[in-house]
Scaffold this active site. Structure first.
Site, short mmCIF file in Angstrom:
data_model
loop_
_atom_site.label_atom_id
_atom_site.label_comp_id
_atom_site.label_asym_id
_atom_site.label_seq_id
_atom_site.Cartn_x
_atom_site.Cartn_y
_atom_site.Cartn_z
N HIS A 246 68.50 2.74 -23.36
CA HIS A 246 69.37 3.93 -23.25
C HIS A 246 68.58 5.23 -23.12
CE1 HIS A 246 73.20 5.66 -22.95
NE2 HIS A 246 73.81 5.08 -23.96
N ASP A 250 72.02 4.73 -18.30
CA ASP A 250 73.31 5.00 -18.97
C ASP A 250 74.27 3.84 -18.73
OD1 ASP A 250 74.39 5.43 -16.40
OD2 ASP A 250 73.84 7.54 -16.47
#
Ligand code: CAO
Length: 276
Positions: A246, A250
């Site tokens: 992350h 995304d």
């Protein structure tokens, strides 16, 4: 997550390692970790430093089952192949690579990831797809190189070679190096969802659960009125679970990639249209 030469030499030695496990535990005892457990310990501990997220979806594979049956009829009638039939895995791997073409960031890796100002993304041309393999020695992840340039049959042949060598702990060093993204098919053992762990030399891993026949709603044409009516029909589904880094990926990117892969697997004619 990089695999070192020492890790491989240790892996090769696994076959010679005395197996400490006995199913009957007559008294409490302490045993050292096996060589593969030591390697997992190091790799997975490094993975803990990666802030990751998960994403899952369900893919309907009835069309793919029909396509694989056709492929396997063809394989059975030709004696040019080193295998008698293909499993779903070579098709999963090839379609994964085709979908990846539009999402090169998922095939990248983060270098110098400890500092956002120093970190860089390395985009990689080759799709060297790591395959999590359950072997007598434990979990190993060799990779199939340049999947983007290979046919489903070539991938099947590479997979067969790795599976046979894996049973003997005899996979060559090169097969463990330079993996770019990983696929894990745990469904052959069982289970629906998995929470796979991304390694530090990659930014994404996908895991496939067991294929199951489940009831689902479908619009079907009524034979008398010709109108569409909602019916419950049996569908063959798998669930696919992703884990991604992350810091650089995304959720929307993984969701779009998954939609692309799902579309190819649910409509295999699109996959063949993409092939050269
Ligand atoms: N659900 C149900 N059946 C499945 C399936 C799934 N998701 N995936 C494959 N199968 C079927 C195959 O189609 C084949 O059946 P048929 O002979 O009827 O066609 C059968 O299971 C066995 O296939 P295979 O032995 O040829 O294996 P494969 O090519 O499908 O997979 C490999 C190869 C290496 C991925 C697999 O053997 C393996 O080791 N999986 C475990 C991965 C693992 O441990 N992951 C966890 C990592 S985290 O610890």
């Amino acid at each position: 997550g990089r695999i070192t030469k020492e890790d491989i030499l240790n892996y090769v030695a696994v076959g010679k390692e005395t197996q400490p496990f006995s199913k009957e535990i007559v008294e409490d005892k302490l045993v050292p970790l096996s060589i593969i457990q030591k390697s997992m310990f190091k790799t997975m501990s490094r993975s803990l430093a990666i802030p990751h997220f998960g994403y899952s979806d369900e893919y309907v594979l009835d069309n793919l089952i029909a396509s694989r049956n056709l492929i396997n009829d063809y394989v059975a009638k030709n004696n040019q192949f080193s295998f008698g039939k293909i499993s779903f895995m070579p098709i999963f791997i090839k379609s994964f690579s085709v979908a990846l073409k539009q999402f090169p960031i998922l095939n990248a890796c983060v270098t110098d990831g400890d500092d956002a100002n120093m970190a860089k993304l390395k985009f990689r041309r080759s799709h060297n797809i790591g395959i999590a393999m359950d072997t007598p020695g434990g979990l190993i992840v060799p990779n199939i190189k340049n999947v983007q340039a290979k046919s489903i049959f070539e991938i099947a042949s590479d997979l067969q070679r790795l599976q046979e060598a894996g049973k003997r702990n005899a996979i060559p060093l090169n097969d463990f190096q330079e993996g770019t993204i990983t696929l894990s098919n745990i469904g052959i053992i069982g289970g629906t969802f998995l929470s796979p762990v991304v390694v530090s030399s990659e930014v994404c891993i996908a895991a496939i659960g067991k294929m199951q026949k489940v009831p689902r709603f479908e619009d079907v044409k009524d034979e008398v009125t010709g109108q569409l009516i909602e019916k419950v029909v049996g569908k063959h589904v798998i669930t696919v679970s992703f884990c991604a880094d992350h810091r650089v990926i995304d959720g929307a990117t993984v969701a779009r990639f998954s939609q692309e892969w799902k579309n190819l697997l649910e409509n295999p004619i699109l996959l063949s249209a993409e092939l050269r």
